[in-house]
Design an enzyme around this catalytic site. Structure first.
Site, PDB file in Angstrom:
ATOM      1  NE  ARG A  62      -3.921   1.846   2.478  1.00 37.03           N
ATOM      2  CZ  ARG A  62      -4.094   2.554   3.595  1.00 37.03           C
ATOM      3  NH1 ARG A  62      -3.397   2.249   4.682  1.00 37.03           N
ATOM      4  NH2 ARG A  62      -4.953   3.532   3.628  1.00 37.03           N
ATOM      5  CG  HIS A  66      -1.010   5.357   0.106  1.00 37.62           C
ATOM      6  ND1 HIS A  66      -1.548   5.601   1.343  1.00 37.62           N
ATOM      7  CD2 HIS A  66      -1.952   4.640  -0.566  1.00 37.62           C
ATOM      8  CE1 HIS A  66      -2.759   5.047   1.420  1.00 37.62           C
ATOM      9  NE2 HIS A  66      -3.018   4.450   0.282  1.00 37.62           N
ATOM     10  CG  ASP A  67       6.504   7.085  -3.116  1.00 31.69           C
ATOM     11  OD1 ASP A  67       6.461   8.301  -2.790  1.00 31.69           O
ATOM     12  OD2 ASP A  67       7.475   6.585  -3.702  1.00 31.69           O
ATOM     13  CG  ASN A  93      -0.168   8.418   3.542  1.00 32.95           C
ATOM     14  OD1 ASN A  93      -0.555   7.458   2.860  1.00 32.95           O
ATOM     15  ND2 ASN A  93       0.204   9.569   3.017  1.00 32.95           N
ATOM     16  CG  HIS A 189      -8.152  -3.646  -1.399  1.00 34.15           C
ATOM     17  ND1 HIS A 189      -9.160  -2.743  -1.608  1.00 34.15           N
ATOM     18  CD2 HIS A 189      -7.040  -2.886  -1.148  1.00 34.15           C
ATOM     19  CE1 HIS A 189      -8.696  -1.503  -1.497  1.00 34.15           C
ATOM     20  NE2 HIS A 189      -7.405  -1.569  -1.230  1.00 34.15           N
TER      21      HIS A 189
HETATM   22  C1  HEM Z   1      -8.630   1.864  -6.023  1.00 37.87           C
HETATM   23  C2  HEM Z   1      -8.459   2.743  -5.069  1.00 37.87           C
HETATM   24  C3  HEM Z   1      -8.123   2.325  -3.672  1.00 37.87           C
HETATM   25  C4  HEM Z   1      -8.760   2.723  -2.551  1.00 37.87           C
HETATM   26  C5  HEM Z   1      -9.922   3.672  -2.467  1.00 37.87           C
HETATM   27  C6  HEM Z   1      -8.121   2.054  -1.441  1.00 37.87           C
HETATM   28  C7  HEM Z   1      -8.470   2.224  -0.122  1.00 37.87           C
HETATM   29  C8  HEM Z   1      -7.936   1.496   0.931  1.00 37.87           C
HETATM   30  C9  HEM Z   1      -8.337   1.636   2.298  1.00 37.87           C
HETATM   31  C10 HEM Z   1      -9.349   2.647   2.821  1.00 37.87           C
HETATM   32  C11 HEM Z   1      -7.657   0.718   3.020  1.00 37.87           C
HETATM   33  C12 HEM Z   1      -7.796   0.428   4.529  1.00 37.87           C
HETATM   34  C13 HEM Z   1      -6.837   1.262   5.343  1.00 37.87           C
HETATM   35  C14 HEM Z   1      -7.038   1.073   6.812  1.00 37.87           C
HETATM   36  O1  HEM Z   1      -8.169   0.945   7.272  1.00 37.87           O
HETATM   37  O2  HEM Z   1      -6.028   1.073   7.536  1.00 37.87           O
HETATM   38  C15 HEM Z   1      -6.810   0.014   2.124  1.00 37.87           C
HETATM   39  C16 HEM Z   1      -5.972  -0.997   2.479  1.00 37.87           C
HETATM   40  C17 HEM Z   1      -5.087  -1.586   1.623  1.00 37.87           C
HETATM   41  N1  HEM Z   1      -4.878  -1.249   0.295  1.00 37.87           N
HETATM   42 FE1  HEM Z   1      -6.045  -0.055  -0.819  1.00 37.87          FE
HETATM   43  N2  HEM Z   1      -7.108   1.278  -1.909  1.00 37.87           N
HETATM   44  C18 HEM Z   1      -7.064   1.415  -3.260  1.00 37.87           C
HETATM   45  C19 HEM Z   1      -6.142   0.851  -4.114  1.00 37.87           C
HETATM   46  C20 HEM Z   1      -5.099   0.090  -3.697  1.00 37.87           C
HETATM   47  C21 HEM Z   1      -3.980  -0.282  -4.519  1.00 37.87           C
HETATM   48  C22 HEM Z   1      -3.757   0.199  -5.951  1.00 37.87           C
HETATM   49  C23 HEM Z   1      -3.187  -1.080  -3.767  1.00 37.87           C
HETATM   50  C24 HEM Z   1      -1.882  -1.728  -4.139  1.00 37.87           C
HETATM   51  C25 HEM Z   1      -1.631  -2.216  -5.321  1.00 37.87           C
HETATM   52  C26 HEM Z   1      -3.806  -1.216  -2.474  1.00 37.87           C
HETATM   53  C27 HEM Z   1      -3.342  -1.990  -1.442  1.00 37.87           C
HETATM   54  C28 HEM Z   1      -3.888  -2.042  -0.187  1.00 37.87           C
HETATM   55  C29 HEM Z   1      -3.461  -2.962   0.848  1.00 37.87           C
HETATM   56  C30 HEM Z   1      -2.415  -4.054   0.687  1.00 37.87           C
HETATM   57  C31 HEM Z   1      -4.193  -2.668   1.980  1.00 37.87           C
HETATM   58  C32 HEM Z   1      -4.092  -3.326   3.366  1.00 37.87           C
HETATM   59  C33 HEM Z   1      -3.157  -2.502   4.239  1.00 37.87           C
HETATM   60  C34 HEM Z   1      -2.913  -3.065   5.635  1.00 37.87           C
HETATM   61  O3  HEM Z   1      -3.284  -4.200   5.939  1.00 37.87           O
HETATM   62  O4  HEM Z   1      -2.303  -2.333   6.429  1.00 37.87           O
HETATM   63  N3  HEM Z   1      -4.945  -0.472  -2.450  1.00 37.87           N
HETATM   64  N4  HEM Z   1      -6.989   0.506   0.860  1.00 37.87           N
END
Ligand code: HEM
Length: 319
Positions: A62, A66-67, A93, A189
């Site tokens: 993630r 974000h970077d 972040n 995800h």
């Molecule tokens: C399409 C738009 C995206 C949105 C709106 C989004 C939003 C989010 C949100 C809100 C979370 C939860 C954060 C939390 O509650 O701590 C999350 C987690 C995560 N996102 Fe996304 N995300 C997106 C795209 C991506 C992309 C492109 C990647 C990587 C290729 C990614 C990888 C992850 C990962 C691995 C997590 C889990 C992080 C953890 O367990 O700490 N996301 N994302």
């Protein structure tokens, strides 16, 4: 005459293409001569850290997203606040973890080849290696990025979990990514966790009348309500329950069954192209390959190469 005109136009286009490729300046194996063991050194640090803490893989992936989405993949997410508040302090972040792995990798690299390997490249390599450590996909990481000197909280404008499909497509398009990349990268995800407050509206008060989001499977919503109470600000849920530590296609199977956690996950069914990709990924076996392709594309966003930027000595501060 027409043929010679065509030749001139073709040559011009070729020159433009070459210029574009040079501007890009990234290539696989960029450190082959200057720091031949760079990739192995990073991988060793990542594998050792993830052996102790496998859940770090998700926030590291993630972090790279974000970077890249703010100021391009320039390592600006890694800079600490100094005179101004840095990107790291922005709300989306705050749940990022694993900055120590970038510091450890940088320290190990500085011992062997000081001033050569950028922090932005280290992050790109770590995102890949973390997926390999989770037995997920692998891909060849292009390197040659240089580090930015600026990180500003006010510039953080990431896609939101409340976004609809039109907004998501536009956000990705402005970064040079298409509908397929949006679907495939959302497949990130398949690992990791999401916090309850991001779902409160979907579960309890979607239109202000105490209802839940109709695009969320009702049985699943009832299940989520047991885990996330309306005032719960701390609990985190597995985004891909049962396999949140495994990189697999089950994210797409969930989304296809209207069980995506966020509105932005569910939204992937609201456009004919993105919907078709979700269903294709849920059925098929190309996810690992496709993920690598889209990660390489994401890794090209707004990169600094050549003489731009710098190679930081420490990833948390500009030189
Ligand atoms: C399409 C738009 C995206 C949105 C709106 C989004 C939003 C989010 C949100 C809100 C979370 C939860 C954060 C939390 O509650 O701590 C999350 C987690 C995560 N996102 Fe996304 N995300 C997106 C795209 C991506 C992309 C492109 C990647 C990587 C290729 C990614 C990888 C992850 C990962 C691995 C997590 C889990 C992080 C953890 O367990 O700490 N996301 N994302």
């Amino acid at each position: 005459m027409v043929a010679s005109k065509r030749l001139v136009v073709s040559c011009f286009l070729l020159v433009l293409l070459i210029a574009e490729a040079n501007a890009q300046g990234l290539k696989v194996g960029f450190y082959g001569k200057t720091c031949p063991h760079a990739e192995g050194i990073v991988r060793k640090v990542v594998f050792a850290a993830m052996k102790k803490a496998p859940t770090l893989g998700a926030p590291l992936l993630r972090m790279f997203f974000h970077d890249c989405f703010v100021r391009g993949c320039d390592g600006s997410i890694l800079l600490d606040s100094s005179n101004n508040q840095a990107e790291k302090n922005a709300v989306p972040n705050l749940s990022l973890r694993g900055f120590g792995i970038i510091d450890d990798s940088k320290a190990a690299l500085e011992k062997v080849c000081p001033g050569i390997v950028s922090c932005s490249d280290i992050l790109a390599l770590i995102a890949r290696d973390a997926m390999v450590a989770l037995e997920g996909p692998t891909w060849e990481v292009e390197t040659g990025r240089r580090d930015g000197r600026v990180s500003n909280i006010n510039e953080v404008n990431l896609p939101s979990p409340f976004d609809n499909i039109a907004k998501l497509i536009t956000d990705f398009r402005t970064k040079g990514l298409n509908e397929k990349d949006l679907v495939i990268l959302s497949g990130g995800h398949t690992i990791g966790m999401g916090h309850c407050p991001l779902m409160t509206n979907r579960l309890y008060n979607f239109t202000g009348r105490g209802d839940s989001d109709p695009s969320l499977d009702s049985e699943y919503a009832a299940n989520l309500r047991k885990k996330c109470k309306p005032t719960d600000t701390t609990t985190a849920l597995e985004m891909d329950p049962g396999s949140f530590k495994t990189f697999d296609v089950s994210y797409f199977k969930l989304v296809a069954k209207r069980r995506g956690l966020f509105q932005s996950d569910a939204a992937l069914l609201d456009n004919s192209k993105t919907r078709a990709y979700v269903l294709q990924q849920a059925r098929g076996s190309t996810f690992f390959h496709d993920f690598g392709v889209s990660m390489v594309k994401m890794g090209r966003i707004g990169v600094l190469t050549g003489r731009a930027g710098e190679i930081r000595k420490m990833c948390r501060v500009p030189n």
